[in-house]
Design an enzyme around this catalytic site. Structure first.
Site, PDB file in Angstrom:
ATOM      1  N   PRO A   2       3.180   2.477  -9.227  1.00  0.00           N
ATOM      2  CA  PRO A   2       3.069   2.286  -7.793  1.00  0.00           C
ATOM      3  C   PRO A   2       1.710   2.657  -7.279  1.00  0.00           C
ATOM      4  CG  PRO A   2       4.272   4.270  -8.318  1.00  0.00           C
ATOM      5  CD  PRO A   2       3.515   3.856  -9.508  1.00  0.00           C
ATOM      6  N   GLU A   3       0.995   1.678  -6.802  1.00  0.00           N
ATOM      7  CA  GLU A   3      -0.228   1.926  -6.067  1.00  0.00           C
ATOM      8  C   GLU A   3       0.097   1.758  -4.581  1.00  0.00           C
ATOM      9  OE1 GLU A   3      -3.646  -0.111  -7.720  1.00  0.00           O
ATOM     10  OE2 GLU A   3      -2.614  -0.423  -9.614  1.00  0.00           O
TER      11      GLU A   3
END
Length: 272
Positions: A2-3
């Site tokens: 997850p960015e």
DNA sequence: AGGCAAACCTGTAAGC
DNA sequence: TGCTTACAGGTTTGCC
């Protein structure tokens, strides 16, 4: 996994379930995460009403009406899902937050790189300290990047992934932004012109916005609160595409290693 | 000070 | 089929 875009998609999908609702309890099944889960500290905040669901960099913050907050970081493989109270424990489900009315929030994380932390009112956390500006917010642009890069010899791609420079940018979007701006990922940050920093800042914002619109990138693990994956992996121009023809010039996309991470780029379209 | 490799832990895919 | 190796979206630590 997850960015920034993935955490933002999670935030948006979670907010309708949580806003104004009460969290009434917590059950920790396996608290061995990157930072051990302190069940008593979480329980001490509850019951509490959710005031807002926020995001800073790659961190999700569930603000409680009491002024306390729950900090959730997904690490590499974390998920935060809304599910009915009838759902059984699945492998790698680490803890549950019980919602008033029966549903619950389950934190699921095979690799255990994530964190779920209770924050007292006003309490900070190292993940939130020293962060640069939000790339989609005010105070970010080419001038900011140019200033931060002054005198730095670090290659531009790892420079973009430094959260003190700009918040929330990880490997996928650093690669994609460099491509969109036509900048070689190994170019020394301190040598880029002001005009190229402007291009890179604009490219980064465009790539992040496009990914959020597509629901984020799901390579394997990412899902929003409803369990839905994103589609941006179908739209990446270079990330994960070693050997495939460049969408702009047809030359094969190359891969190199920077700071132990894979970098994908086009050797013709991206220049020093 | 700045920048890098390794470590944290587990799963999957590719190679032999 | 089965074993081994490489690799994965993040962050921190420690070394040069």
């Amino acid at each position: 996994m997850p960015e920034l875009p993935e955490v933002e998609c999670l935030r948006r999908s979670l907010a309708p379930h949580l806003a104004g609702r009460r969290i009434v309890g917590v059950t920790v099944r396996d608290g061995r995460l990157r930072e051990p889960v302190r069940e008593a500290a979480l329980a001490a905040l509850l019951p509490a009403r959710v005031a807002a669901v926020e995001r800073r960099a790659k961190v999700l913050l569930v603000r409680l009406a009491s002024g306390a907050a729950l900090l959730v970081h997904l690490g590499m493989s974390g998920r935060l899902l809304v599910e009915p109270a009838s759902a059984p424990w699945r492998p790698h489900d680490r803890l549950r937050l019980h919602l008033e009315g029966g549903d619950r929030l389950v934190y699921h994380d095979p690799r255990r790189f994530g964190r779920v932390v209770a924050l007292a009112p006003g309490e900070g956390h190292p993940l939130l300290a020293g962060l640069g500006p939000e790339p989609l917010g005010e105070g970010f642009g080419g001038a900011h990047l140019a200033r931060a890069a002054r005198g730095r010899r670090r290659p531009v791609k790892p420079f973009l992934m430094d959260g003190r420079v700009v918040a929330g940018v990880g490997n996928i979007y650093a690669c994609e932004a460099c491509f969109a701006a036509g900048i070689h990922p190994a170019a020394p940050a301190g040598r880029l012109s002001a005009a190229r920093w402007e291009r890179l800042a604009a490219a980064l914002r465009a790539v992040l916005a496009e990914s959020i619109a597509a629901g984020g990138t799901t390579l394997r693990d990412f899902a929003d609160a409803e369990g839905r994956g994103g589609l941006y992996q179908l739209r990446t121009r270079v990330y994960g595409r070693e050997g495939e023809p460049c969408v702009a010039c047809g030359r094969p996309i190359r891969r190199l290693t920077q700071s132990g991470r894979s970098t994908f780029y086009c050797p013709r379209c991206q220049r020093w």
